[in-house]
Design an enzyme around this catalytic site. Structure first.
Site, PDB file in Angstrom:
ATOM      1  N   THR A  92      -3.234  60.639 -50.068  1.00 14.73           N
ATOM      2  CA  THR A  92      -2.993  61.394 -48.427  1.00 14.73           C
ATOM      3  C   THR A  92      -1.374  61.483 -47.789  1.00 14.73           C
ATOM      4  O   THR A  92      -1.395  61.308 -47.295  1.00 14.73           O
ATOM      5  CB  THR A  92      -2.925  58.720 -48.408  1.00 14.73           C
ATOM      6  OG1 THR A  92      -2.240  58.435 -49.360  1.00 14.73           O
ATOM      7  CG2 THR A  92      -4.685  58.694 -48.787  1.00 14.73           C
TER       8      THR A  92
ATOM      9  N   ARG B  50      -4.465  57.072 -44.171  1.00 16.33           N
ATOM     10  CA  ARG B  50      -5.380  56.330 -43.666  1.00 16.33           C
ATOM     11  C   ARG B  50      -4.722  54.897 -42.541  1.00 16.33           C
ATOM     12  O   ARG B  50      -4.049  55.293 -42.808  1.00 16.33           O
ATOM     13  CB  ARG B  50      -5.987  55.446 -44.692  1.00 16.33           C
ATOM     14  CG  ARG B  50      -6.601  56.700 -45.670  1.00 16.33           C
ATOM     15  CD  ARG B  50      -7.782  56.130 -46.842  1.00 16.33           C
ATOM     16  NE  ARG B  50      -6.625  55.227 -47.409  1.00 16.33           N
ATOM     17  CZ  ARG B  50      -7.012  54.551 -48.476  1.00 16.33           C
ATOM     18  NH1 ARG B  50      -8.225  54.314 -49.210  1.00 16.33           N
ATOM     19  NH2 ARG B  50      -6.381  53.248 -48.981  1.00 16.33           N
TER      20      ARG B  50
ATOM     21  N   ASP C 295     -22.049  32.663 -49.785  1.00 19.70           N
ATOM     22  CA  ASP C 295     -20.903  33.090 -48.371  1.00 19.70           C
ATOM     23  C   ASP C 295     -19.978  32.298 -48.465  1.00 19.70           C
ATOM     24  O   ASP C 295     -20.769  31.249 -47.796  1.00 19.70           O
ATOM     25  CB  ASP C 295     -21.259  33.946 -46.982  1.00 19.70           C
ATOM     26  CG  ASP C 295     -20.887  34.426 -46.040  1.00 19.70           C
ATOM     27  OD1 ASP C 295     -19.368  34.741 -46.449  1.00 19.70           O
ATOM     28  OD2 ASP C 295     -21.051  35.180 -45.885  1.00 19.70           O
TER      29      ASP C 295
ATOM     30  N   LYS D  57       0.086  43.223 -49.903  1.00 15.35           N
ATOM     31  CA  LYS D  57      -0.227  43.787 -49.439  1.00 15.35           C
ATOM     32  C   LYS D  57      -0.210  42.328 -47.623  1.00 15.35           C
ATOM     33  O   LYS D  57      -0.159  43.312 -46.544  1.00 15.35           O
ATOM     34  CB  LYS D  57      -1.570  44.396 -48.640  1.00 15.35           C
ATOM     35  CG  LYS D  57      -1.615  46.033 -49.045  1.00 15.35           C
ATOM     36  CD  LYS D  57      -3.055  46.449 -48.882  1.00 15.35           C
ATOM     37  CE  LYS D  57      -3.589  47.905 -50.420  1.00 15.35           C
ATOM     38  NZ  LYS D  57      -3.040  47.485 -51.409  1.00 15.35           N
TER      39      LYS D  57
END
Length: 651
Positions: free
Chosen positions: A496, A564, A364, A432
């Protein structure tokens, strides 16, 4: 000289390989037997013609000897040039040229022998016109025999084909299209039957190619009689533009025909070509021209080096692994926390790159102590940071998880890269992150700011590089695989919003540009990629439905479910106040975004991580909005936080 020598070797040896199929072929000894019989026949027929013309031949009592000499000389050159060695049903001009060389050599030898006989006896053994007649008759018959045999085997193959095979029309009459058509004709075990050719040209209406008609585009698509004979249209997509692909696809689908694609001849051996035929996919219509990589620079950065790729089991990370492996690094360390995908990638790479050294590490990236052991063991030259949480709705509901991976994980990797003097650190970001409307985008923008700010800190020798691009086709969780599953289930296809648009790029294309950008600049840059034109998602869905053989809104319904949380109608690659600077690569630009100093960003990071540990999602998002002031939530519970000024929360 070497090429000339190789050419003669190829001419002599011929192509004697044959894949044994259920269709029998003529053995070599039988081919030789037939050729000798044809030579004997040419001798008889030539003397018959001379007799009918009342031409007196020389030495009529030596006629059997004359015929025997012709046969023996021909037989000698047949062995020299191995005219019998080729597979008759696969005869080409190369095989015909060997017959010409053999018969031509016989002609010259008989001329020399005849002249020598004349010097000794005062009269030649053969009449010279008779020698020419031998030559033309024998060559013509051997040619005709091979053409007739080819046609016979073609008819046998066609007879063996299943009546359920798709009758296809090949688009184009260029060399690659003809080679594809020939491969279909010679592969009876595949479910295709060549029905003809279609072309934009209008001067081929009466022409026949490989025994099949050539139809003009207008004639083909306007004639119900012709259309009833065909099941599919077959295209070679690499030789067609995106516009041409769309035009042929629309015409074919409108007439109820399937649309198939084939690889170019250069990409597959002939025996695999027909097996490479597939249904045209939406990815083929969205794909752009191949990227021109400057392989010299990319090779220099990777050959013999140690490379770390985080998120290496993901769709982007695994493709970076495959492409980096082509440049023979010393070792590729692949780090991911997804156990099963990492194991599957290990199985794939061990088979595909048996000579490349890989190390697969389950870890991780939020665990700095675990990462430091990895950096200590390997002196990395390149680090590709592709590990990230990226699904917008999930991250909107769990913002603290985005902090642990996208923010803390990036910080750990960047600081360790600086500490262990990694040459280049390349972070994979997203469109984004530009004017973000969701937590995922804001966390990636925060990571960009940290990486940029680290560039000019004291003692740093690492070049920190950020790459930013939009959606990639076929990546885990992307819209295209999602639509495919919905279509397979019979619909509905869910969108969407009717006006939503996105930029798309293929995974290999995106990763090629990442590798190229990793060789550029002095560090601190954000590289943005040319994503082409945006695509309306509703148009994408309709095309996919049609390519699947259905009619949109009739066979497969399209329904709109609303945006969303955190989603916006369109994505951007540049912030409002950013400008771009071109690079020497036409598809890569530098975005001049606002950046913060390291101390400011680091203070925010410390506070954000502490808030995430406490699972205080509102405080996490509030701090993110302070660090990334352009972050304005959309269709989200966090919209209420945008009413006040949160810029100084970290101070």
């Amino acid at each position: 000289m070497k090429k000339l020598n190789d050419g003669f070797k190829a001419l002599y040896n011929g192509d004697n390989l044959l894949k044994i199929t259920r269709v029998r072929y003529i053995p070599r000894w039988m081919v030789l037997f037939f050729d000798i019989a044809f030579v004997l026949f040419s001798v008889v027929i030539s003397y018959y013609f001379l007799n009918q013309l009342h031409v007196r031949i020389n030495y009529p009592h030596l006629l059997p000897l004359q015929g025997l000499i012709v046969v023996l000389v021909n037989l000698f050159y047949m062995f020299i040039f191995r005219t019998y060695a080729g597979i008759i049903r696969h005869s080409t001009f190369f095989d015909f040229s060997k017959i010409l060389l053999s018969s031509g050599s016989t002609l010259v030898t008989l001329f020399v022998f005849n002249y020598a006989f004349y010097l000794v006896k005062g009269k030649p053994l053969y009449l010279y016109p008779n020698i020419f007649l031998f030559f033309f008759v024998s060559v013509s018959i051997m040619f005709f025999f091979r053409m007739l045999t080819k046609r016979f085997f073609s008819l046998m193959i066609e007879y063996r084909r299943s009546p359920t095979n798709l009758n296809v029309a090949v688009v184009g009459v260029e060399d690659v299209s003809v080679s594809l058509a020939r491969a279909i004709m010679h592969n009876p075990n595949y479910p295709y039957r060549l029905g003809g050719f279609i072309t934009n040209r209008t001067d081929s209406k009466r022409a026949i190619l490989l025994g099949h008609h050539i139809y003009s585009k207008k004639e083909f698509f306007s004639s119900p009689k012709i259309l009833r004979e065909f099941d599919a249209v077959l295209m070679i997509k690499e030789i067609m533009s995106k516009k041409e692909l769309e035009e042929w696809m629309n015409l074919s689908l409108d007439k109820g025909l399937k649309v198939l694609k084939a690889p170019t001849i250069g990409k597959m051996r002939d025996q695999d070509l027909v097996g490479g035929i597939r249904n045209l996919q939406i990815e083929d219509l969205l794909n752009r021209r191949p990227i021109k990589l400057e392989n010299g620079d990319v090779m220099k950065r990777h050959f013999g080096k140690n490379v770390l790729i985080t998120g290496g089991a993901g769709s982007i990370g695994s493709e970076i692994v495959r492409q980096v492996a082509e440049f023979a690094p010393s070792v590729i360390v692949i780090l991911d926390q997804a156990e099963s995908p990492l194991y599957e990638l290990e199985m794939e790479l061990s088979e595909k790159f048996p000579n490349q050294k890989f190390r697969f590490i389950l870890a991780d990236i939020s665990n700095r102590h675990r990462l430091e052991r990895v950096f200590e063991e390997y002196s990395f030259s390149m680090v590709y940071h592709a590990a990230a949480y990226k699904h917008v709705p999930l991250i909107e509901d769990n913002p603290h998880e985005a902090v642990f991976v996208n923010i803390l994980g990036t910080k750990n990797l960047a600081l360790l890269s600086k500490k262990y003097n990694v040459n280049r650190f390349v972070m994979i970001s997203t469109d984004k992150a530009v004017n973000p409307t969701n937590v995922m985008g804001a966390s990636k923008r925060a990571a960009e700011l940290f990486v940029q700010s680290l560039q000019n800190t004291g003692g740093n020798t690492t070049k920190f590089i950020t790459t930013r691009f939009g959606n990639v086709l076929g990546s885990n969780g992307s819209v295209i695989p999602h639509f495919k599953k919905q279509i397979e289930k019979g619909g509905p296809v869910t969108i969407t919003h009717p006006d939503i648009i996105r930029y798309f790029m293929t995974i290999p294309e995106a990763c090629e540009l990442v590798l190229q950008a990793g060789t550029m600049g002095n560090g601190g840059e954000i590289y943005v990629f040319d994503m082409g034109d945006p695509v309306k998602i509703i148009d994408l869905a309709r095309r996919m439905i049609r390519l699947s053989g259905y009619i949109p809104d009739e066979d497969i319904k399209i329904s709109f479910i609303g945006l969303r949380p955190g989603e916006k109608l369109y994505e951007e690659l540049l912030s409002d106040n950013a400008v771009t600077v071109p690079t020497h690569h036409e598809k890569i630009m530098i975005s001049k975004d606002h950046c913060e100093d390291f101390d400011t960003v680091d203070k925010y990071f410390c506070k954000i991580v502490r808030s995430a540990v406490r699972r205080d999602k509102y405080e996490v998002v509030t701090l993110l909005k302070g660090l990334v002031p352009e972050f304005l939530s959309n269709n989200s519970e966090f919209e209420q936080l945008d009413k006040g000024n949160v810029k100084d929360t970290a101070h």
